[in-house]
Structures are given as structure tokens and as C-alpha cells.
Enzyme design. Structure first.
Site, PDB file in Angstrom:
ATOM      1  CE1 TYR A   1      -4.124  -1.734   0.124  1.00  0.00           C
ATOM      2  CE2 TYR A   1      -3.071  -3.096   1.789  1.00  0.00           C
ATOM      3  CZ  TYR A   1      -4.109  -2.873   0.900  1.00  0.00           C
ATOM      4  OH  TYR A   1      -5.128  -3.779   0.797  1.00  0.00           O
TER       5      TYR A   1
ATOM      6  CE1 TYR B   1      -7.862  -5.075   3.976  1.00  0.00           C
ATOM      7  CE2 TYR B   1      -7.448  -6.359   5.952  1.00  0.00           C
ATOM      8  CZ  TYR B   1      -7.073  -5.962   4.679  1.00  0.00           C
ATOM      9  OH  TYR B   1      -5.940  -6.469   4.103  1.00  0.00           O
TER      10      TYR B   1
ATOM     11  CG  ASP C   1     -11.916 -11.454   9.905  1.00  0.00           C
ATOM     12  OD1 ASP C   1     -11.008 -11.796  10.688  1.00  0.00           O
ATOM     13  OD2 ASP C   1     -11.702 -10.889   8.809  1.00  0.00           O
TER      14      ASP C   1
ATOM     15  CE  LYS D   1      -3.743  -7.741  10.930  1.00  0.00           C
ATOM     16  NZ  LYS D   1      -4.975  -7.718  10.131  1.00  0.00           N
TER      17      LYS D   1
HETATM   18  C1  LIG Z   1      -5.385  -8.230   8.839  1.00  0.00           C
HETATM   19  C2  LIG Z   1      -6.731  -8.773   8.679  1.00  0.00           C
HETATM   20  C3  LIG Z   1      -7.002  -9.760   7.716  1.00  0.00           C
HETATM   21  C4  LIG Z   1      -5.979 -10.244   6.734  1.00  0.00           C
HETATM   22  O1  LIG Z   1      -4.905 -10.901   7.343  1.00  0.00           O
HETATM   23  P1  LIG Z   1      -3.519 -11.069   6.547  1.00  0.00           P
HETATM   24  O2  LIG Z   1      -2.693 -11.891   7.475  1.00  0.00           O
HETATM   25  O3  LIG Z   1      -2.992  -9.686   6.333  1.00  0.00           O
HETATM   26  O4  LIG Z   1      -3.816 -11.758   5.279  1.00  0.00           O
HETATM   27  C5  LIG Z   1      -8.288 -10.256   7.645  1.00  0.00           C
HETATM   28  N1  LIG Z   1      -9.248  -9.837   8.486  1.00  0.00           N
HETATM   29  C6  LIG Z   1      -9.021  -8.909   9.436  1.00  0.00           C
HETATM   30  C7  LIG Z   1     -10.124  -8.506  10.363  1.00  0.00           C
HETATM   31  C8  LIG Z   1      -7.764  -8.331   9.560  1.00  0.00           C
HETATM   32  O5  LIG Z   1      -7.545  -7.377  10.468  1.00  0.00           O
END
Ligand SMILES: *Cc1c(COP(=O)(O)O)cnc(C)c1O
Length: 425
Positions: free
Chosen positions: A15, A148, A242, A271
């Protein structure tokens, strides 16, 4: 980083407009809450390396676990083989995830290597669940403004196209159903009616519980989450949480879903799962989902399998991180951070251009009305010795939980100082 290091042009950066943006800083070492640069400077990390390093960097317990595993077996394929670190991690997650001890327990874990892939797996799992149950036309997903969920195709399709940073790719991936997060009782009722109407084509609803993170750090109340889950259940639509950003203590509980006392049908993790040490992610499902994949036919098997699935180093790191959650002080640390954010960021509220200041767990946010000049502030943070990266219309903090009181105060003092400076620009 030396400005004239011409190796830099071999590297794509995330980015980043590489022609105009400042060259990246060169990190040589990390420790605790700090990043050390090649020119001798050290920065207090206010964002824990994209929200991963929850226990601080280079935690001895995690690095030792990785070293021990490294000598035995850094990797082995997961097709036809399994190993102790994965068996251990699968069971530990099953005993920790929302709904444990109930019929909704998320007992069945699919390991992968990044958050976006964990989301792809959740989407495929939901779609194939309906296919295996004789409803193959249920392949649409309902997602929310400010969402996201990652950068890969399926994940992009369920992001807010504007806030989720993927507007360039409209038309490139399947079109999903984007709607506003229903907050009032009326909106919830309408949302439920809408699910009822669309249920024959909808596989699942996907949401980042309590905090929509990369789409603008938008918060919602546990009651909103509970109502959305209830609307899904009432209309026989799957619910995917998520928790890639919110999981592992970030909102003050182990998982954000706990605050709404709900269990999703499928959860995505990533993460902070390895405490910021190695890339590792997971998608876990309840028994109802799992059962739909059990039959005498290979065609009912779940069709996914990353090469580095359940990497033993990643599993060992995640197990060690879970040890730290079991024995450590993260609850009082995140409570302390939340209290501190609430008190010390409040001074920003009255500054011209600031529209909101909010905090939840170890997340603190200052939102401004016009974000167009915010990213210029990155360099001022660095010159104050702080690693903070404003994006969109927000300046935010998501630090390691182990910050000292001094580091914590220094972070928030710097945010207020620079926000004050910005508001006079
Ligand atoms: C960072 C993130 C993702 C993507 O994870 P990556 O390891 O960067 O592929 C998906 N969902 C949420 C809520 C995130 O914060």
C-alpha cells in the site's frame, strides 16, 4: 536506511506509492515494545507490528519454543501426516474459542498461513457446507460497510470497496451483498427481514466482531453483534466472525464474541496468534459445519490445502503464545491500557478537526473530519521516537500489552501532541 541503497527498487512495498513516499526505515532488531533502527534510533511501537506482537517482541518463551521445534522439524507436509504441535494447538484452541462446552463449540480447526487465507477458507467452507447439504445456490455473502477481511480475491469481495482499500478491483471478484451495520432495533428488524428474503442465495454473514479494524476502527456494541447473530440463526444463515484483528485479548477479552456471549458458526484467527513471531492463521468451525463434510464420498471433502498448512514452527509459536495467555497478566494489562487511553486521549476531543475519540481494550482511536493530510504525520511520530501510522481519517494505537507505564504515557502524550500540531496545520 541509506537513501541511495539501490537494492530498494527490487522490493515492492505494501500500500505504498513507491515513487513519492519516503523510503522505509531499516529495522535491525526488536525487543519488548521497541523497534531498533540501523542508525541507532529506537521507536516505541504503538501498533505492535500490524497488531501482532501482543506479548512484546522477542518474548523468550516464544522464541525458545520456535528454536526447539526448529531443531526437530521446521516443516512437514500436512497431507497424510500430522504432528504434536498441531494436535496440541487444535485441542487448545477448541478449548478456548467462544461457545466452548456448548453445542456451538468451535471444535474443528483448519490451519493456514495468513489471515486472508483464513477468510478464503471460511467462505469456501460456508459455501461448500450448503452444497453438501443440497443447496448449492447459496454462494452469496453478506458483509458490512467499513469491513476489511484481507487482500485476496474472496476476502476482497467481502470488504467495503472504499474503506477496504480495494476499489480498483471492482468487477474483478464476485459481487457480494454490502450493507450498513444494523444498530437500532428497526435496522435489526429490517436486516432480519432482508436475510429472510435472500436466504436462498446467501451462504453466510461475515463480520469483524466489536471492532471493524482496517476499515476505520469503527466500534459497535456487544448487543449489535448479538442481534446480528440472532438474525442469522433465525433465518438459517451461517455467521462468520473474523477475529483476526480482535482475537487474542485485543478488546479486553480473549475473543470479542465473548462480550456478546455468542459463538459464530465459523471463526477466523490470525495476526496475534503467534504473538507476532511467525505467520500463522486458522479457521475453526462448529460441529454442524464439520458434520456436513463427513460422508462416504470424496466429493464431500473440504477442497482446500495450503502447502505450508499447520507449519510446526507456527504451531509451536502459537502454543507458546497461548501459554503466555494462560499464565500472564494480559487481562490487567489490557484493562490498564484501556483506562489510560480513555483518560489521556480525551484531551484530543476538543481539538479543531477531531470528530471522535474512542477506546476499547488495547485499542485507542482519534478520528478526524478530514484525513487528507494525516499520513504526512508519520514522520513526526518517528522523530518523536514513536512508531504510529495514521491511515484514512484516524490516528490509532494498538500497542503490545506489555508496555511499561512510561511507554504508555509517552505514546498517548505523543498522539495528543501531534494531533494538536495537526489541528493547527
Ligand atoms: C489483517 C486482517 C485480515 C488479513 O490478514 P492477513 O494476514 O494480512 O492476510 C483479515 N481480516 C481482518 C479482520 C484483519 O484485520
Amino acid at each position: 536506511m541509506e537513501k541511495n541503497d539501490d537494492r530498494l527498487h527490487h522490493l515492492w512495498r505494501p500500500y505504498t506509492q513507491m515513487q513519492t513516499e519516503a523510503p522505509p526505515l531499516k529495522a535491525v532488531r526488536t525487543e519488548g515494545a521497541e523497534i531498533f533502527l540501523d542508525d541507532g534510533r529506537r521507536l516505541i511501537d504503538g501498533i505492535a507490528s500490524w497488531w501482532t506482537a501482543c506479548h512484546g517482541y522477542n518474548h523468550g518463551h516464544i522464541t525458545n519454543a520456535i528454536k526447539l521445534q526448529l531443531e526437530k522439524m521446521p516443516h512437514v507436509m500436512f497431507g497424510g501426516l500430522t504432528h504434536e504441535p498441531a494436535l496440541d494447538l487444535g485441542q487448545r484452541l477448541a478449548n478456548l474459542l467462544p461457545g466452548v462446552g456448548t453445542d456451538s463449540a468451535l471444535k474443528h480447526v483448519f490451519f493456514s498461513d495468513s489471515g486472508s487465507v483464513a477468510v478464503e477458507i471460511a467462505l469456501k467452507m460456508a459455501a461448500q457446507y450448503w452444497r453438501n447439504n443440497g443447496q448449492p445456490e447459496r454462494i452469496k455473502f453478506v458483509c458490512f460497510r467499513h469491513a476489511y477481511h484481507g487482500d485476496t480475491m474472496g476476502a476482497m469481495s467481502v470488504c467495503d470497496p472504499e474503506e477496504g482499500m480495494h476499489s480498483h478491483f471492482t468487477g474483478f471478484f464476485p459481487e457480494q451483498i454490502l450493507t450498513g451495520l444494523p444498530r437500532t432495533q428497526d435496522e435489526i428488524n429490517n436486516f432480519s427481514k432482508f436475510l429472510q428474503r435472500e436466504r436462498r442465495s446467501v451462504a453466510a454473514v461475515i463480520l469483524e466482531p466489536l471492532v471493524q479494524a482496517a476499515g476505520g476502527m469503527k466500534f459497535h456494541e456487544p448487543g449489535v453483534l448479538r442481534s446480528i447473530k440472532a438474525a442469522c440463526k433465525a433465518n438459517d444463515v451461517l455467521f462468520i466472525a473474523d477475529e483476526i484483528a480482535t482475537g487474542f485479548g485485543r478488546t479486553g477479552t480473549m475473543f470479542a464474541c465473548e462480550q456478546a456471549e455468542i459463538a459464530p458458526d465459523i471463526i477466523c484467527l490470525g495476526k496475534a496468534m503467534t504473538g507476532g513471531s511467525i505467520s500463522m492463521a486458522a479457521t475453526a468451525a462448529n460441529d454442524q459445519i464439520w458434520q456436513a463434510f463427513q460422508s462416504n464420498h470424496i466429493s464431500d471433502a473440504f477442497m482446500h490445502g495450503p502447502t505450508y498448512m499447520a507449519n510446526p514452527l507456527g504451531c509451536a509459536a502459537a502454543n507458546a503464545s497461548l501459554d503466555l495467555f494462560r499464565t500472564g497478566d494480559w487481562r490487567s494489562q489490557t484493562r490498564k491500557i484501556e483506562d489510560h487511553f480513555r483518560q489521556s486521549l480525551a484531551v484530543c476531543k476538543s481539538l479543531p478537526g477531531v470528530v471522535d475519540v474512542r477506546s476499547k481494550g488495547a485499542i485507542g482511536v482519534v478520528e478526524v473530519s478530514d484525513g487528507s493530510r494525516l499520513s504526512e504525520l508519520k514522520k513526526y511520530f518517528v522523530s518523536e521516537g514513536v512508531w504510529v501510522r495514521p491511515f484514512g481519517d484516524i490516528i490509532y494505537l494498538m500497542p503490545p500489552f506489555i508496555l511499561t507505564n512510561r511507554q504508555l504515557s509517552y505514546l498517548t502524550d505523543t498522539v495528543s501532541k501531534i494531533t494538536r500540531f495537526w489541528s493547527k496545520l
